[in-house]
Design a protein around this motif. Structure first.
Motif, PDB file in Angstrom:
ATOM      1  N   GLY A  34     -40.449   4.729  10.905  1.00  0.00           N
ATOM      2  CA  GLY A  34     -40.419   3.439  11.621  1.00  0.00           C
ATOM      3  C   GLY A  34     -40.572   2.051  12.252  1.00  0.00           C
ATOM      4  N   PRO A  35     -40.262   1.415  12.688  1.00  0.00           N
ATOM      5  CA  PRO A  35     -39.714   2.312  14.434  1.00  0.00           C
ATOM      6  C   PRO A  35     -38.829   2.409  14.689  1.00  0.00           C
ATOM      7  CG  PRO A  35     -39.815  -0.552  14.272  1.00  0.00           C
ATOM      8  CD  PRO A  35     -40.091  -0.345  13.246  1.00  0.00           C
ATOM      9  N   VAL A  36     -37.548   1.875  13.532  1.00  0.00           N
ATOM     10  CA  VAL A  36     -36.281   2.983  13.790  1.00  0.00           C
ATOM     11  C   VAL A  36     -36.469   4.404  13.849  1.00  0.00           C
ATOM     12  CG1 VAL A  36     -33.664   2.434  13.184  1.00  0.00           C
ATOM     13  CG2 VAL A  36     -35.237   0.497  13.451  1.00  0.00           C
ATOM     14  N   LEU A  37     -36.041   5.236  14.238  1.00  0.00           N
ATOM     15  CA  LEU A  37     -35.042   6.560  14.257  1.00  0.00           C
ATOM     16  C   LEU A  37     -35.555   6.673  13.232  1.00  0.00           C
ATOM     17  CD1 LEU A  37     -36.054   7.532  17.678  1.00  0.00           C
ATOM     18  CD2 LEU A  37     -38.098   7.692  16.453  1.00  0.00           C
ATOM     19  N   ALA A  38     -34.965   7.992  12.529  1.00  0.00           N
ATOM     20  CA  ALA A  38     -34.428   8.269  11.642  1.00  0.00           C
ATOM     21  C   ALA A  38     -34.999  10.029  11.722  1.00  0.00           C
ATOM     22  CB  ALA A  38     -34.817   7.600  10.406  1.00  0.00           C
ATOM     23  N   ASP A  39     -33.313  10.410  10.701  1.00  0.00           N
ATOM     24  CA  ASP A  39     -33.457  12.216  10.314  1.00  0.00           C
ATOM     25  C   ASP A  39     -35.127  12.416   9.937  1.00  0.00           C
ATOM     26  OD1 ASP A  39     -32.518  14.922  11.325  1.00  0.00           O
ATOM     27  OD2 ASP A  39     -31.779  15.014   9.414  1.00  0.00           O
ATOM     28  N   ASP A  40     -35.195  14.102  10.415  1.00  0.00           N
ATOM     29  CA  ASP A  40     -36.426  14.432  10.324  1.00  0.00           C
ATOM     30  C   ASP A  40     -37.849  12.946  10.502  1.00  0.00           C
ATOM     31  OD1 ASP A  40     -38.055  16.552   9.048  1.00  0.00           O
ATOM     32  OD2 ASP A  40     -38.487  15.674   7.201  1.00  0.00           O
ATOM     33  N   LEU A  41     -37.795  12.095  11.002  1.00  0.00           N
ATOM     34  CA  LEU A  41     -39.133  10.483  11.337  1.00  0.00           C
ATOM     35  C   LEU A  41     -39.896  12.187  11.688  1.00  0.00           C
ATOM     36  CD1 LEU A  41     -40.540   8.555  10.331  1.00  0.00           C
ATOM     37  CD2 LEU A  41     -39.285   7.280  12.919  1.00  0.00           C
TER      38      LEU A  41
ATOM     39  N   ARG B  62     -40.407  15.250  16.874  1.00  0.00           N
ATOM     40  CA  ARG B  62     -39.906  15.358  14.994  1.00  0.00           C
ATOM     41  C   ARG B  62     -38.821  14.572  15.673  1.00  0.00           C
ATOM     42  NH1 ARG B  62     -37.892  17.963  11.260  1.00  0.00           N
ATOM     43  NH2 ARG B  62     -38.059  20.775  12.671  1.00  0.00           N
ATOM     44  N   VAL B  63     -37.812  14.028  14.530  1.00  0.00           N
ATOM     45  CA  VAL B  63     -36.623  13.954  14.861  1.00  0.00           C
ATOM     46  C   VAL B  63     -35.380  14.852  13.688  1.00  0.00           C
ATOM     47  CG1 VAL B  63     -34.755  12.483  14.277  1.00  0.00           C
ATOM     48  CG2 VAL B  63     -36.630  11.485  14.881  1.00  0.00           C
TER      49      VAL B  63
ATOM     50  N   GLY C 135     -22.898   9.146  18.335  1.00  0.00           N
ATOM     51  CA  GLY C 135     -24.030   8.947  17.694  1.00  0.00           C
ATOM     52  C   GLY C 135     -24.871  10.541  19.142  1.00  0.00           C
ATOM     53  N   ARG C 136     -25.408  10.934  17.548  1.00  0.00           N
ATOM     54  CA  ARG C 136     -26.258  12.291  18.616  1.00  0.00           C
ATOM     55  C   ARG C 136     -27.872  12.125  17.584  1.00  0.00           C
ATOM     56  NH1 ARG C 136     -23.711  16.521  19.920  1.00  0.00           N
ATOM     57  NH2 ARG C 136     -21.047  16.082  20.130  1.00  0.00           N
ATOM     58  N   LEU C 137     -28.855  12.129  19.043  1.00  0.00           N
ATOM     59  CA  LEU C 137     -29.641  11.585  18.535  1.00  0.00           C
ATOM     60  C   LEU C 137     -30.968  13.139  18.840  1.00  0.00           C
ATOM     61  CD1 LEU C 137     -32.566  10.435  16.859  1.00  0.00           C
ATOM     62  CD2 LEU C 137     -32.406   8.381  19.446  1.00  0.00           C
ATOM     63  N   SER C 138     -31.787  13.704  18.392  1.00  0.00           N
ATOM     64  CA  SER C 138     -32.019  14.717  19.115  1.00  0.00           C
ATOM     65  C   SER C 138     -33.681  14.896  18.210  1.00  0.00           C
ATOM     66  CB  SER C 138     -32.109  15.862  19.393  1.00  0.00           C
ATOM     67  OG  SER C 138     -31.738  16.801  18.100  1.00  0.00           O
ATOM     68  N   TRP C 139     -34.498  15.196  19.227  1.00  0.00           N
ATOM     69  CA  TRP C 139     -36.164  15.409  18.311  1.00  0.00           C
ATOM     70  C   TRP C 139     -36.746  16.167  19.373  1.00  0.00           C
ATOM     71  CZ3 TRP C 139     -35.805   9.900  20.621  1.00  0.00           C
ATOM     72  CH2 TRP C 139     -35.890  10.479  22.091  1.00  0.00           C
ATOM     73  N   THR C 140     -37.980  16.908  18.841  1.00  0.00           N
ATOM     74  CA  THR C 140     -38.633  17.903  19.538  1.00  0.00           C
ATOM     75  C   THR C 140     -40.056  17.513  19.069  1.00  0.00           C
ATOM     76  OG1 THR C 140     -38.942  19.138  17.583  1.00  0.00           O
ATOM     77  CG2 THR C 140     -37.485  19.641  18.635  1.00  0.00           C
ATOM     78  N   ALA C 141     -40.989  17.220  20.839  1.00  0.00           N
ATOM     79  CA  ALA C 141     -42.113  17.149  21.069  1.00  0.00           C
ATOM     80  C   ALA C 141     -42.961  18.886  21.583  1.00  0.00           C
ATOM     81  CB  ALA C 141     -41.674  15.861  21.636  1.00  0.00           C
ATOM     82  N   ARG C 142     -43.765  18.037  20.978  1.00  0.00           N
ATOM     83  CA  ARG C 142     -45.476  19.301  21.511  1.00  0.00           C
ATOM     84  C   ARG C 142     -46.119  18.711  21.777  1.00  0.00           C
ATOM     85  NH1 ARG C 142     -44.309  24.448  19.197  1.00  0.00           N
ATOM     86  NH2 ARG C 142     -46.192  24.678  19.353  1.00  0.00           N
TER      87      ARG C 142
END
Length: 173
Positions: free
Chosen positions: A63-70, A85-86, A98-105
């Protein structure tokens, strides 16, 4: 005719199958997907243009820049910091959105559990325009409670995020 791209959904989070789903979109002229992407992926900028996020951290570093699997965490909508998690990351390019997705729990008691997929799509359109689409599927009792409110706080909150993101990418405060 211009064909616009769509968000790619894992089956578990298909829109309409969870407890809350919201979709927000803006199309604006005068900025590019690359400009928007910079502010979207740099979490250190989020609080400067969106007041519904706090306590961003990176428990495994990075971080602070998001990246795959961060892996990261953040607080929003009054929830304690969510473990995120990205799960999808593709920077915009020539003819490529551009595609960005994350899961959050949020774990805990059954009535507190929350499982989310938040997805973004940022694409340049003809005529010097950019399209920013954000959609989120939420699963769990807290999500159902949000969905039952009128207006839906997620819908309004994500619109505020989009509006702030566009202002930031345009050079505004």
């Amino acid at each position: 005719m211009t064909t616009q791209n769509a968000i790619n959904w894992p089956e578990k989070y298909l829109p309409g199958t969870g407890d809350n789903f919201v979709s927000n979109e803006v199309v604006v002229r005068g900025i590019t997907a690359a400009q928007v992407w910079r502010y979207l992926t740099d979490t250190s900028a989020w609080e400067s243009y969106y007041d519904n996020v706090a306590d961003i951290s990176f428990p495994r570093g990075g971080g602070p820049v998001l990246a795959d699997d961060l892996v990261f965490s953040f607080g929003t909508f009054g929830f304690p910091p969510l473990a995120a998690r990205v799960v999808g990351f593709q920077a915009p390019g020539d003819g490529v959105p551009g595609r960005l997705s994350w899961t959050a729990r949020q774990d805990g008691k059954p009535e507190e559990r929350l499982d989310v997929l938040h997805a973004w799509l940022v694409e340049d359109l003809p005529g010097g325009r950019v399209r920013v689409l954000t959609q989120e599927t939420q699963i769990g009792q807290p999500a159902a409670e949000l969905a039952g409110q009128t207006p839906n706080p997620m819908l309004n909150g994500h619109q505020a995020w989009l509006d702030g993101l566009v202002r930031a990418a345009s050079g505004g405060a």
